[in-house]
Motif scaffolding. Structure first.
Motif, PDB file in Angstrom:
ATOM      1  N   PHE A   1       0.828  -1.205   0.000  1.00 28.75           N
ATOM      2  CA  PHE A   1       0.000   0.000   0.000  1.00 28.75           C
ATOM      3  C   PHE A   1       0.867   1.261   0.000  1.00 28.75           C
ATOM      4  O   PHE A   1       0.516   2.259  -0.624  1.00 28.75           O
ATOM      5  CB  PHE A   1      -1.000  -0.017   1.159  1.00 28.75           C
ATOM      6  N   ALA A   2       2.001   1.218   0.690  1.00 28.81           N
ATOM      7  CA  ALA A   2       2.903   2.368   0.664  1.00 28.81           C
ATOM      8  C   ALA A   2       3.368   2.634  -0.766  1.00 28.81           C
ATOM      9  O   ALA A   2       3.417   3.775  -1.224  1.00 28.81           O
ATOM     10  CB  ALA A   2       4.108   2.113   1.573  1.00 28.81           C
ATOM     11  N   ASN A   3       3.661   1.569  -1.489  1.00 33.70           N
ATOM     12  CA  ASN A   3       4.126   1.689  -2.877  1.00 33.70           C
ATOM     13  C   ASN A   3       3.067   2.345  -3.754  1.00 33.70           C
ATOM     14  O   ASN A   3       3.335   3.319  -4.468  1.00 33.70           O
ATOM     15  CB  ASN A   3       4.475   0.287  -3.395  1.00 33.70           C
ATOM     16  N   VAL A   4       1.836   1.835  -3.681  1.00 29.20           N
ATOM     17  CA  VAL A   4       0.808   2.368  -4.592  1.00 29.20           C
ATOM     18  C   VAL A   4       0.407   3.785  -4.184  1.00 29.20           C
ATOM     19  O   VAL A   4       0.134   4.638  -5.033  1.00 29.20           O
ATOM     20  CB  VAL A   4      -0.393   1.394  -4.719  1.00 29.20           C
ATOM     21  N   CYS A   5       0.428   4.076  -2.881  1.00 24.16           N
ATOM     22  CA  CYS A   5       0.091   5.435  -2.433  1.00 24.16           C
ATOM     23  C   CYS A   5       1.178   6.435  -2.832  1.00 24.16           C
ATOM     24  O   CYS A   5       0.893   7.613  -3.039  1.00 24.16           O
ATOM     25  CB  CYS A   5      -0.121   5.473  -0.919  1.00 24.16           C
ATOM     26  N   SER A   6       2.411   5.954  -2.935  1.00 27.27           N
ATOM     27  CA  SER A   6       3.482   6.836  -3.411  1.00 27.27           C
ATOM     28  C   SER A   6       3.268   7.187  -4.872  1.00 27.27           C
ATOM     29  O   SER A   6       3.726   8.222  -5.343  1.00 27.27           O
ATOM     30  CB  SER A   6       4.846   6.164  -3.254  1.00 27.27           C
ATOM     31  N   ILE A   7       2.589   6.309  -5.601  1.00 26.94           N
ATOM     32  CA  ILE A   7       2.302   6.576  -7.014  1.00 26.94           C
ATOM     33  C   ILE A   7       1.107   7.522  -7.158  1.00 26.94           C
ATOM     34  O   ILE A   7       1.144   8.469  -7.936  1.00 26.94           O
ATOM     35  CB  ILE A   7       2.041   5.246  -7.770  1.00 26.94           C
ATOM     36  N   THR A   8       0.048   7.278  -6.375  1.00 26.73           N
ATOM     37  CA  THR A   8      -1.188   8.061  -6.572  1.00 26.73           C
ATOM     38  C   THR A   8      -1.278   9.277  -5.662  1.00 26.73           C
ATOM     39  O   THR A   8      -2.092  10.157  -5.898  1.00 26.73           O
ATOM     40  CB  THR A   8      -2.439   7.194  -6.311  1.00 26.73           C
ATOM     41  N   GLY A   9      -0.504   9.311  -4.578  1.00 26.76           N
ATOM     42  CA  GLY A   9      -0.563  10.431  -3.645  1.00 26.76           C
ATOM     43  C   GLY A   9      -1.692  10.332  -2.629  1.00 26.76           C
ATOM     44  O   GLY A   9      -1.920  11.262  -1.851  1.00 26.76           O
ATOM     45  N   GLN A  10      -2.403   9.209  -2.618  1.00 28.12           N
ATOM     46  CA  GLN A  10      -3.473   8.998  -1.631  1.00 28.12           C
ATOM     47  C   GLN A  10      -2.880   9.008  -0.219  1.00 28.12           C
ATOM     48  O   GLN A  10      -1.897   8.322   0.048  1.00 28.12           O
ATOM     49  CB  GLN A  10      -4.125   7.632  -1.889  1.00 28.12           C
ATOM     50  N   PRO A  11      -3.447   9.795   0.707  1.00 31.19           N
ATOM     51  CA  PRO A  11      -2.916   9.772   2.076  1.00 31.19           C
ATOM     52  C   PRO A  11      -3.140   8.419   2.750  1.00 31.19           C
ATOM     53  O   PRO A  11      -4.220   7.846   2.664  1.00 31.19           O
ATOM     54  CB  PRO A  11      -3.692  10.885   2.793  1.00 31.19           C
ATOM     55  N   LEU A  12      -2.089   7.931   3.398  1.00 36.60           N
ATOM     56  CA  LEU A  12      -2.103   6.577   3.958  1.00 36.60           C
ATOM     57  C   LEU A  12      -1.529   6.586   5.362  1.00 36.60           C
ATOM     58  O   LEU A  12      -0.430   7.100   5.596  1.00 36.60           O
ATOM     59  CB  LEU A  12      -1.251   5.660   3.059  1.00 36.60           C
ATOM     60  N   LEU A  13      -2.275   6.018   6.292  1.00 35.69           N
ATOM     61  CA  LEU A  13      -1.758   5.797   7.647  1.00 35.69           C
ATOM     62  C   LEU A  13      -1.498   4.310   7.821  1.00 35.69           C
ATOM     63  O   LEU A  13      -2.426   3.497   7.747  1.00 35.69           O
ATOM     64  CB  LEU A  13      -2.763   6.284   8.699  1.00 35.69           C
ATOM     65  N   LEU A  14      -0.241   3.941   8.031  1.00 30.75           N
ATOM     66  CA  LEU A  14       0.129   2.546   8.263  1.00 30.75           C
ATOM     67  C   LEU A  14       0.340   2.327   9.747  1.00 30.75           C
ATOM     68  O   LEU A  14       1.031   3.114  10.395  1.00 30.75           O
ATOM     69  CB  LEU A  14       1.429   2.215   7.529  1.00 30.75           C
ATOM     70  N   VAL A  15      -0.245   1.261  10.271  1.00 33.78           N
ATOM     71  CA  VAL A  15      -0.043   0.906  11.675  1.00 33.78           C
ATOM     72  C   VAL A  15       0.556  -0.500  11.696  1.00 33.78           C
ATOM     73  O   VAL A  15      -0.097  -1.463  11.284  1.00 33.78           O
ATOM     74  CB  VAL A  15      -1.367   0.952  12.462  1.00 33.78           C
TER      75      VAL A  15
END
Ligand SMILES: *Cc1c(COP(=O)(O)O)cnc(C)c1O
Length: 418
Positions: free
Chosen positions: A137-151
């Motif tokens: 998810f970090a990878n795809v969010c880095s592509i789309t810019g979607q804000p992501l909180l990983l726990v």
């Protein structure tokens, strides 16, 4: 006509296509039904080849890979098998395999993200993970810019590497505690204003994304397999393989028999194996001592309608429990014969196949697909210099303010977006 509909397996009603849960409060999984009954691969990048059987209306052009299936020679002959097919998920450029976080979690992350785009979702997506899901998810969010909180559990931090330059849309929180603590915290935060849960096994985009492993394997070999082998934690991949097989039977060109699911778990913490065989409880010290700790999940979707038990029953399936010694032996043999490094979780699937051969569960001329759920991380390190993602906040599971502190850190990262 709509491309697809989403139906509850209990009340059988059609739901909003983006639903995660039944509106009549059934606990069942929802399942997609596609208007295209035959699978026509499209000339699109990566996973989007299977566009017609993915619950999306649009694609993310950049960065997606897909499964690469090939017929094994050297490893198959070690085991005395005639028709063993490897569904490889990871990085192996010589074979055209370019899942850039090196596991099949990439197959879940891209369709899930595409649907968030369709919904014009501006809230922060919350993902709890022991590592591989978080990395995908970090990878795809880095592509789309979607804000992501990983726990994530603190012990999994080393799995959070990236090859992307920009990770400004990610807030990473580590929890001193285990995966269940991370899940509990993420669940509470996702229920707050400004945050949204990705849905896990209940998300049809995740299951149908993983189902493309079976689609790729069957399109490559030309027919449905007698057996499907995979290492499982939640078992979602097993459910997905069953669902994809049902669609392939409906297609009409690939045979009419469901592949048997052979699902493997890593000892000493094998909750799905225990549930299926009605033995023992899972120790409180889990995931300690496991060869592949990403396979530990305390609450897998086992007994719900459409869940792991239904998948095993419908396919005459079976479960395996693999010792650390078996897993490391299997990993070494596979890597030596096939010439690519594999993830410890994938080694558990290889060991399960070796058990099945030994026990006479499968015949030498049966057709088999072995899902290598992750591989090529060492191979990737030869071509890239991934960097470690840094934690924005570290909390302890015992800290009563842990949740507030994570939300505070997210607010700092995302500012006005929250
Ligand atoms: C997540 C994961 C699995 C298990 O997947 P399920 O969700 O249980 O199907 C197996 N192998 C790897 C490498 C994984 O990351």
């Amino acid at each position: 006509m709509n491309k697809y509909a989403v139906r509850c397996l209990q009340c059988m009603q059609i739901h909003d296509p983006y639903s995660m849960n039944c509106k009549n409060n059934d606990t069942s999984l929802l399942r997609t039904e596609y208007s295209a009954k035959q699978l026509m691969p499209l000339d699109l990048p990566g996973i989007w080849k299977f566009y017609d059987w993915l619950p999306v209306n649009g694609i993310i052009e950049q960065g997606s890979g897909k499964t690469v299936t090939y017929r094994s020679e050297a490893f198959a002959s070690e085991l005395g098998l005639d028709s063993l097919w490897i569904a490889f998920n990871g990085y192996w450029p010589e074979k055209g395999a370019e899942l850039m976080t090196c596991t099949f979690k990439d197959l879940e992350a891209f369709p899930t993200m595409q649907r968030l785009k369709e919904l014009k979702e501006t809230r922060v997506m919350v993902v709890a993970s022991a590592g591989n899901t978080a990395r995908a998810f970090a990878n795809v969010c880095s592509i789309t810019g979607q804000p992501l909180l990983l726990v994530i559990p603190e012990a999994s931090l080393h799995r959070l590497w990236t090859i992307r330059a920009d990770s400004s849309s990610i807030c990473l929180a580590t929890v001193e505690g285990d995966y269940s603590d991370a899940i509990a915290l993420a669940g509470n935060i996702a229920a707050r204003d400004g945050f949204v849960n990705e849905g896990g096994a209940k998300n049809v985009a995740r299951r149908d994304g993983m189902g493309t492993v079976m689609l790729d394997a069957v399109l490559t070999s030309g027919q449905l397999f007698d057996h499907y082998f995979q290492a499982v934690g939640s078992g979602t991949g097993g459910i997905s393989a069953w669902e994809a097989s049902l669609r392939l039977i409906g297609d009409g060109r690939f045979g009419s028999k469901l592949p048997r699911l052979h699902l493997g778990q890593s000892l000493p913490c094998a909750p799905l194996y225990s549930l299926w065989n009605d033995v023992g409880e899972v120790s409180a010290t889990c995931p300690e001592g496991m060869y592949a700790d990403v396979l530990f999940n305390r609450k897998p979707p086992y007994a719900i309608t459409g869940g792991v038990r239904d998948a095993l029953e419908a396919t005459n399936g079976t479960m395996y429990a693999v010792s650390n010694e078996e897993a490391s032996g299997a990993q070494a043999l596979f890597e030596k014969t096939e010439g690519i490094d594999i993830n410890p979780a994938a080694a558990v699937a290889v060991a399960s196949l070796m058990q099945a051969v030994e026990q006479g569960n499968i015949k030498p001329d049966d057709s088999i697909v072995l899902n290598i759920t992750g591989g090529g991380q060492k191979r990737l390190m030869q071509d890239y210099q991934p960097r470690q993602l840094l934690a924005s906040i570290a909390v302890s599971a015992d800290d009563p303010c842990a949740e507030d502190r994570i939300v505070e850190a997210a607010t700092e990262v995302f500012g006005t977006r929250l």
